[in-house]
Design an enzyme around this catalytic site. Structure first.
Site, PDB file in Angstrom:
ATOM      1  N   LEU A   1       6.245   5.475  19.681  1.00 12.78           N
ATOM      2  CA  LEU A   1       6.684   5.061  21.576  1.00 12.78           C
ATOM      3  C   LEU A   1       5.705   4.561  21.762  1.00 12.78           C
ATOM      4  CD1 LEU A   1       9.489   5.982  23.414  1.00 12.78           C
ATOM      5  CD2 LEU A   1       8.177   7.591  23.359  1.00 12.78           C
ATOM      6  N   HIS A   2       4.419   4.955  21.982  1.00 14.04           N
ATOM      7  CA  HIS A   2       3.067   4.452  22.150  1.00 14.04           C
ATOM      8  C   HIS A   2       2.663   3.788  23.270  1.00 14.04           C
ATOM      9  CE1 HIS A   2       2.413   4.322  17.784  1.00 14.04           C
ATOM     10  NE2 HIS A   2       2.869   3.305  17.874  1.00 14.04           N
TER      11      HIS A   2
ATOM     12  N   GLU B   1       0.857  -1.720  -0.032  1.00  8.61           N
ATOM     13  CA  GLU B   1      -0.139   0.334   0.062  1.00  8.61           C
ATOM     14  C   GLU B   1       0.705   0.753   0.046  1.00  8.61           C
ATOM     15  OE1 GLU B   1      -3.761  -1.398   2.844  1.00  8.61           O
ATOM     16  OE2 GLU B   1      -2.574   0.471   3.622  1.00  8.61           O
TER      17      GLU B   1
ATOM     18  N   CYS C   1       4.827  -6.940   7.210  1.00 13.25           N
ATOM     19  CA  CYS C   1       5.738  -7.089   8.310  1.00 13.25           C
ATOM     20  C   CYS C   1       5.305  -7.565   9.214  1.00 13.25           C
ATOM     21  CB  CYS C   1       5.072  -5.785   8.756  1.00 13.25           C
ATOM     22  SG  CYS C   1       7.159  -4.860  10.679  1.00 13.25           S
TER      23      CYS C   1
ATOM     24  N   CYS D   1       3.145   8.747   1.516  1.00 13.39           N
ATOM     25  CA  CYS D   1       3.371   7.450   2.909  1.00 13.39           C
ATOM     26  C   CYS D   1       3.519   6.171   2.076  1.00 13.39           C
ATOM     27  CB  CYS D   1       2.827   7.475   3.772  1.00 13.39           C
ATOM     28  SG  CYS D   1       2.839   6.229   4.704  1.00 13.39           S
TER      29      CYS D   1
ATOM     30  N   CYS E   1      -2.995   1.670   8.716  1.00 11.51           N
ATOM     31  CA  CYS E   1      -2.015   1.293   7.996  1.00 11.51           C
ATOM     32  C   CYS E   1      -1.875  -0.023   7.613  1.00 11.51           C
ATOM     33  CB  CYS E   1      -0.938   1.316   8.041  1.00 11.51           C
ATOM     34  SG  CYS E   1       0.626   0.373   8.005  1.00 11.51           S
TER      35      CYS E   1
ATOM     36  N   CYS F   1       3.680  -5.275  16.004  1.00 13.71           N
ATOM     37  CA  CYS F   1       2.302  -4.284  16.545  1.00 13.71           C
ATOM     38  C   CYS F   1       1.218  -4.963  16.663  1.00 13.71           C
ATOM     39  CB  CYS F   1       3.186  -3.068  15.956  1.00 13.71           C
ATOM     40  SG  CYS F   1       4.406  -2.461  15.659  1.00 13.71           S
TER      41      CYS F   1
ATOM     42  N   SER G   1      10.268   6.511   9.969  1.00 14.19           N
ATOM     43  CA  SER G   1       9.567   5.582  10.683  1.00 14.19           C
ATOM     44  C   SER G   1      10.198   4.193  11.094  1.00 14.19           C
ATOM     45  CB  SER G   1       7.634   5.931  10.633  1.00 14.19           C
ATOM     46  OG  SER G   1       7.201   5.342  11.942  1.00 14.19           O
TER      47      SER G   1
ATOM     48  N   ASN H   1      -6.691   3.019  14.753  1.00 14.39           N
ATOM     49  CA  ASN H   1      -7.637   3.165  13.921  1.00 14.39           C
ATOM     50  C   ASN H   1      -8.076   1.900  14.462  1.00 14.39           C
ATOM     51  OD1 ASN H   1      -8.503   4.817  11.569  1.00 14.39           O
ATOM     52  ND2 ASN H   1      -6.313   4.829  11.435  1.00 14.39           N
TER      53      ASN H   1
ATOM     54  N   CYS I   1      -1.674  -3.095  14.694  1.00 14.21           N
ATOM     55  CA  CYS I   1      -1.345  -2.900  12.944  1.00 14.21           C
ATOM     56  C   CYS I   1      -1.849  -4.047  12.374  1.00 14.21           C
ATOM     57  CB  CYS I   1      -0.188  -2.499  12.947  1.00 14.21           C
ATOM     58  SG  CYS I   1       0.673  -2.499  11.483  1.00 14.21           S
TER      59      CYS I   1
ATOM     60  N   GLY J   1       5.620  -2.643   7.080  1.00 14.01           N
ATOM     61  CA  GLY J   1       6.800  -2.531   6.812  1.00 14.01           C
ATOM     62  C   GLY J   1       7.831  -2.222   7.868  1.00 14.01           C
ATOM     63  N   GLU J   2       9.177  -2.296   8.511  1.00 16.41           N
ATOM     64  CA  GLU J   2       9.767  -1.710   9.319  1.00 16.41           C
ATOM     65  C   GLU J   2      10.759  -1.325   8.703  1.00 16.41           C
ATOM     66  OE1 GLU J   2      10.087  -0.224  12.433  1.00 16.41           O
ATOM     67  OE2 GLU J   2      12.572   0.567  11.305  1.00 16.41           O
TER      68      GLU J   2
HETATM   69  S1  SF4 Z   1       4.340  -1.420  10.104  1.00 20.68           S
HETATM   70 FE1  SF4 Z   1       4.725  -1.176  11.651  1.00 20.68          FE
HETATM   71  S2  SF4 Z   1       2.920  -0.727  13.421  1.00 20.68           S
HETATM   72 FE2  SF4 Z   1       2.772  -2.860  11.759  1.00 20.68          FE
HETATM   73  S3  SF4 Z   1       3.784  -3.916  12.777  1.00 20.68           S
HETATM   74 FE3  SF4 Z   1       5.283  -3.154  11.203  1.00 20.68          FE
HETATM   75  S4  SF4 Z   1       7.321  -1.873  12.232  1.00 20.68           S
HETATM   76 FE4  SF4 Z   1       4.550  -1.918  14.025  1.00 20.68          FE
END
Ligand code: SF4
Length: 346
Positions: free
Chosen positions: A214-215, A91, A111, A104, A332, A115, A190, A289, A118, A158-159
């Protein structure tokens, strides 16, 4: 086959000169690909036929296929679902507001970070993206837009720091003055907090904004939301972030997704203030979300406002992120997830 769009300009010089061609041909090719955003040699009028044939034999132009594009009727946000050459889906989201426009992009298909809030991570990480696949997201969206893209944010699925080498290659090409020529100050990377890679990126001394998801104000709460908190403590993250600031002079952004009953109390706001007080930073509050596979609920508008006001009273720079494209599977990974489910009939 050489992935020609992933070559830095210096590498393209080498590739072209090794084939017995003149160096200026590499400049022409680079400009066609990264400045004029053309997708094949057919569109490159000053490249001789013999070189086009050579490229056809030895190199490939990575392109993405647009599978879906949803446009928000509320604010014009466009959410793209692209297929990579191997069929994996990713995306990208385009947003505009007054005089800025931003994309973005994704850095991986899926990923592995897990998290809890997500949707991108639900099927794990299929693979990391190449530099050309990241660039092509920017170029595709730019081709659809009248306005010049002013910002690129690597915050989709993705990270990015888990795809470190391709990320740097992408940054080098995107900021090349003979290509798309986007200033580093207009780029945000990010991360969920990969400490060694934050330090490595700091040593690059680039003017890129680092956004850290951070969250949570402490390790205990963070571990409930983000498995990566088992690997790196809050103290290690804060030390790495300070190191990034010392090396680059760039103000740090902290992303904080507010989830009801988990991390949104006034005492959490107080604790967060203590953690980052005195740091040149900015906090972005994001109401979570809803993701149908997850049980987390976004904080109410009143709890969000109270959290913000507590941070402000403590002298912290803070904004509530404008929610854009909420009517179009805004969070996302949700559009991708929907298509994967439709394919799998789950
Ligand atoms: S895409 Fe970002 S928020 Fe989603 S699991 Fe991966 S690191 Fe976490």
């Amino acid at each position: 086959m050489v992935d020609i769009k992933s070559l830095r300009r210096e590498e393209l010089y080498n590739f072209i000169e090794e084939k017995g061609e003149k160096r200026y041909r590499a400049d022409q090719l680079f400009s066609w690909m990264h400045e004029k955003l053309k997708e094949s040699t057919d569109e490159m009028s000053n490249i001789p036929k013999s070189l086009k044939e050579l490229i056809g034999r030895e190199a490939e132009f990575i392109t993405l296929k647009t599978v879906d594009c949803q446009v928000s009727s509320r604010d014009g946000t466009r959410k793209y679902l692209f297929a990579l050459p191997d069929g994996n889906l990713i995306e990208s989201v385009y947003m505009e507001y007054h005089d800025w426009s931003s994309i973005c992009i994704s850095s991986q298909a899926g990923c592995s970070m897990g998290c809890r809030f997500c949707a991108s991570t639900l099927g794990g990480c299929k693979r990391s993206l190449t530099a050309s696949e990241m660039l092509e997201q920017v170029y595709r969206v730019q081709r659809d837009s009248e306005k010049r893209l002013s910002n690129v944010v690597i915050m989709g699925s993705g990270e990015p720091l888990d795809n470190y080498d391709n990320l740097l290659r992408f940054l080098d090409i995107l900021t090349d003055e003979k290509g798309f020529n986007l200033g580093e100050r207009h780029i945000t990377v990010s991360t969920c907090g990969l400490v060694p890679e934050i330090r490595r990126l700091a040593d690059e001394k680039r003017a890129i904004t680092l956004a850290v998801s951070l969250h949570a104000p402490n390790d205990e709460v963070r571990k409930k939301l983000m498995p990566v908190a088992e690997r790196y403590s809050m103290k290690e993250i804060m030390d790495a972030v300070r190191y990034y600031y010392d090396k680059t002079g760039r103000r740090i952004t902290f992303e904080y997704a507010l989830s009801e009953g988990i991390n949104d109390s006034l005492s959490h706001a107080e604790e967060l203030s203590g953690l980052i007080k005195g740091m040149n930073c900015h906090v972005n509050l994001i109401p979570v979300n809803p993701v149908k596979e997850r049980k987390l609920k976004g904080s109410s508008p009143s709890a969000t406002a109270a959290f913000k006001s507590k941070l402000e009273k403590n002298g912290i720079n803070v904004t509530i992120r404008r929610e854009m494209g909420r009517d179009i599977d805004g969070a996302c990974g949700q559009l991708r997830r929907k298509h994967l489910e439709a394919d799998l009939h789950v």
